[in-house]
Motif scaffolding. Structure first.
Motif, short mmCIF file in Angstrom:
data_model
loop_
_atom_site.label_atom_id
_atom_site.label_comp_id
_atom_site.label_asym_id
_atom_site.label_seq_id
_atom_site.Cartn_x
_atom_site.Cartn_y
_atom_site.Cartn_z
N GLU A 58 30.22 21.66 29.00
CA GLU A 58 29.23 21.82 29.88
C GLU A 58 29.79 21.78 31.19
OE1 GLU A 58 25.52 18.99 31.34
OE2 GLU A 58 26.42 18.43 29.58
N VAL A 59 30.48 20.98 31.81
CA VAL A 59 30.93 20.60 33.18
C VAL A 59 31.80 21.90 33.43
CG1 VAL A 59 32.28 19.35 34.86
CG2 VAL A 59 30.70 18.31 33.22
N MET A 60 32.66 22.18 32.65
CA MET A 60 33.65 23.35 32.84
C MET A 60 33.00 24.84 32.94
SD MET A 60 36.73 22.30 33.60
CE MET A 60 35.98 21.11 34.46
N GLY A 61 31.95 24.71 32.15
CA GLY A 61 31.02 25.90 32.04
C GLY A 61 30.49 26.00 33.41
N GLN A 62 29.89 25.17 33.91
CA GLN A 62 29.39 25.11 35.34
C GLN A 62 30.30 25.56 36.35
OE1 GLN A 62 27.83 21.17 35.63
NE2 GLN A 62 26.02 21.46 34.53
N VAL A 63 31.57 25.03 36.21
CA VAL A 63 32.63 25.36 37.18
C VAL A 63 33.03 26.86 37.02
CG1 VAL A 63 35.18 24.96 37.91
CG2 VAL A 63 33.70 22.90 37.00
N ARG A 64 33.23 27.10 35.97
CA ARG A 64 33.46 28.84 35.65
C ARG A 64 32.51 29.47 36.19
NH1 ARG A 64 32.86 28.52 30.59
NH2 ARG A 64 35.07 28.22 29.96
N THR A 65 31.16 29.08 35.97
CA THR A 65 30.11 30.11 36.60
C THR A 65 29.86 30.08 38.09
OG1 THR A 65 28.49 29.49 34.87
CG2 THR A 65 27.60 30.34 36.70
N ALA A 66 30.29 28.95 38.81
CA ALA A 66 30.56 28.89 40.13
C ALA A 66 31.67 29.64 40.74
CB ALA A 66 30.91 27.49 40.58
N ILE A 67 32.88 29.95 39.71
CA ILE A 67 33.86 30.54 40.49
C ILE A 67 33.62 32.01 40.23
CG2 ILE A 67 36.39 31.16 40.04
CD1 ILE A 67 36.95 28.36 39.02
N GLU A 68 32.88 32.26 38.89
CA GLU A 68 32.40 33.51 38.71
C GLU A 68 31.54 34.46 39.63
OE1 GLU A 68 31.35 33.58 34.67
OE2 GLU A 68 33.32 34.20 33.91
N SER A 69 30.79 33.64 40.44
CA SER A 69 29.88 33.89 41.53
C SER A 69 30.69 34.52 42.91
CB SER A 69 28.88 32.71 41.95
OG SER A 69 29.74 31.80 42.80
N VAL A 70 32.06 34.28 42.82
CA VAL A 70 32.74 34.52 43.99
C VAL A 70 33.88 35.62 43.55
CG1 VAL A 70 34.65 33.95 45.38
CG2 VAL A 70 32.64 32.35 45.01
N ILE A 71 34.30 35.71 42.15
CA ILE A 71 35.46 36.58 41.58
C ILE A 71 35.02 37.22 40.50
CG2 ILE A 71 37.64 36.77 40.69
CD1 ILE A 71 38.24 34.43 42.16
N GLU A 72 34.81 38.57 40.40
CA GLU A 72 34.02 39.44 39.42
C GLU A 72 35.41 39.74 38.49
OE1 GLU A 72 30.99 40.38 39.50
OE2 GLU A 72 30.34 39.50 41.39
N GLY A 73 34.78 39.57 37.14
CA GLY A 73 35.62 40.36 35.97
C GLY A 73 36.94 39.58 35.76
N LYS A 74 37.02 38.41 36.21
CA LYS A 74 38.17 37.70 35.89
C LYS A 74 38.10 36.52 35.07
CE LYS A 74 40.56 40.70 38.16
NZ LYS A 74 41.35 41.88 37.33
N THR A 75 37.31 36.55 33.97
CA THR A 75 37.12 35.47 33.06
C THR A 75 38.19 34.86 32.50
OG1 THR A 75 34.85 36.34 32.66
CG2 THR A 75 35.49 34.57 31.22
N GLU A 76 39.24 35.77 32.16
CA GLU A 76 40.33 35.00 31.32
C GLU A 76 41.36 34.29 32.36
OE1 GLU A 76 44.42 37.12 29.02
OE2 GLU A 76 42.86 38.35 29.47
N GLN A 77 41.52 34.76 33.55
CA GLN A 77 42.33 34.01 34.39
C GLN A 77 41.59 32.79 34.72
OE1 GLN A 77 41.47 37.20 34.37
NE2 GLN A 77 43.66 38.68 35.10
#
Length: 331
Positions: free
Chosen positions: A24-43
Motif C-alpha cells: 500500500e505505502v510503496m504503491g503511493q510512493v510509486r504513484t507520486a514519483i510517476e507523477s514526475v517521471i513518465e514511463g520509467k516504472t521498472e526503474q
C-alpha cells in the motif's frame, strides 16, 4: 513461513508494519514519483526495492534523461531529511562527512555535520569528484556512520544514497573505485523515454516543474517499519543456494576478469526479499533472483579484454552466467 504480526507495537519508536502495508505505502510512493517521471516504472520499482532493502542506488546514464529527477522525486515523496551533494573536482571529503571547528566561546571543537547527514542523500554526478572525495562515502554507506577525530557519529534511519553518474567516456569524469561501486546495492540506467512519454513530459514540464507540487505520501518512521517487515520475507534454503550459485558463476566466467563479491550475495538476498514484498508475497522465488541479477551484479564485475573486443556487454555476460546455474524446484 513466518507468521506476520498484525497487531501494531512500538519498536524503537516506529510502529510495526506487515507486508500488506508495504504494498500500500510503496504503491503511493510509486504513484507520486510517476507523477514526475513518465514511463520509467521498472526503474522506479528497483529504486523502491533498494530503499526497502536498506541499500544504495547508482543511476548511470547520459545527461538529461532524468537521473537526478528520479532521486529528487524519491526524496520528496517521503517526509524526511533530503540533501543534495553536487560532486565537482574541487569538492572536499569534509564537505561530505563534516568537520570539527574550534568554538572560541566554549574553547572546544564542535562537529559540523556534512552533507551525508540526511535520510536520503542525492549525490549528483558522483564520478566528477576526485577518488579521495569519493572514498569519503565508503564508511557511511557500509556502516551508516561517520568517524571524525576519533568520534563516531551515527546516521539516522532510513539512510540511502542515490548517486548519479555520467558514462565514463564523458569529459571530466573519474572512474569509481571497485570498492565504491561494490557499496551500491543496484545500478540502473534510465534510458531515453518513449515518444509518448516524451510528449507527456513536454506537457507536464513545459510550463512548470512538477517537483514543486510533489507532496510527501509517507514519512521516515513508516519507511523504517516497512524495512523491518521486509526482513520477514521467507527465503528458502534452495533460493539462497541459487543466489550463491549465480554469484559464483560470475567468478567462474571466462568473460569476466573480476567476479561479484560476497557482499553481492548479501545485497542480492536483501533485494530479493524487497522484490517479493513489493509484489505482496511473503516468500521469494527464483524469478526474483533472475529479475535482479543484472542490476545487482552488473556494476560489480569487470569484463575481460577478450569479451570487450568481442563486443559482449556486461548484461549479456551476466545473463549467460545465470543460465549456467540450475533453477531450484519451485514447489
Amino acid at each position: 513461513m513466518p507468521d506476520m504480526k498484525e497487531n501494531p507495537v512500538e519498536q524503537n519508536g516506529a510502529e510495526s508494519r506487515n507486508l500488506s502495508d508495504v504494498v500500500e505505502v510503496m504503491g503511493q510512493v510509486r504513484t507520486a514519483i510517476e507523477s514526475v517521471i513518465e514511463g520509467k516504472t521498472e526503474q522506479i520499482d528497483i529504486a523502491l526495492a533498494v530503499l526497502l532493502a536498506e541499500g544504495h542506488l547508482l543511476v548511470e546514464d547520459v545527461p538529461g534523461v532524468g537521473k537526478t529527477m528520479l532521486a529528487k522525486a524519491l526524496g520528496r515523496s517521503i517526509d524526511c531529511s533530503v540533501r543534495r551533494l553536487q560532486f565537482t573536482p574541487d569538492l572536499l571529503p569534509s564537505d561530505i562527512t563534516g568537520v570539527s571547528i574550534y568554538n572560541q566561546d566554549t574553547h572546544d571543537f564542535e562537529f559540523k555535520p556534512g552533507g551525508i547527514f540526511a535520510n536520503i542523500v542525492v549525490g549528483d554526478e558522483i564520478n566528477r569528484a576526485s577518488p579521495k572525495t569519493q572514498s569519503a562515502l565508503l564508511e557511511a554507506m557500509a556502516e551508516r556512520q561517520v568517524s571524525s577525530d576519533g568520534i563516531t557519529h551515527e546516521l539516522s534511519a532510513p539512510f540511502m544514497v542515490v548517486a548519479t553518474q555520467n558514462p565514463i567516456e564523458m569529459e571530466g569524469t573519474y572512474p569509481l573505485p571497485e570498492a565504491q561501486r561494490d557499496r551500491f546495492m543496484a545500478r540502473i540506467e534510465m534510458g531515453y523515454p518513449t515518444r509518448a512519454s516524451e510528449l507527456d513530459m513536454l506537457d507536464s514540464h513545459g510550463g512548470s516543474n512538477p517537483l514543486e507540487s510533489l507532496q510527501p505520501v509517507t514519512d521516515a518512521e513508516t519507511i523504517v517499519a516497512l524495512t523491518r517487515a521486509v526482513k520477514d520475507v521467507y527465503v528458502a534454503p534452495a533460493v539462497k543456494d541459487y543466489i550463491v550459485g549465480v554469484v559464483a558463476a560470475t567468478r567462474a566466467s571466462k568473460d569476466l576478469r573480476l567476479g561479484a563479491s560476497p557482499r553481492a550475495s548479501l545485497h542480492l538476498l536483501r533485494a530479493v526479499r524487497a522484490q517479493a514484498a513489493l509484489q505482496g508475497r511473503d516468500y521469494s522465488i527464483p524469478d526474483d533472483v533472475q529479475a535482479l541479477a543484472r542490476v545487482v551484479l552488473g556494476h560489480r564485475v569487470l569484463p575481460s579484454v577478450q569479451a570487450q573486443l568481442a563486443g559482449r556487454t556486461v548484461a549479456e555476460i551476466i545473463d549467460a552466467a545465470v543460465e549456467t546455474v540450475a533453477i531450484p524446484d519451485r514447489r
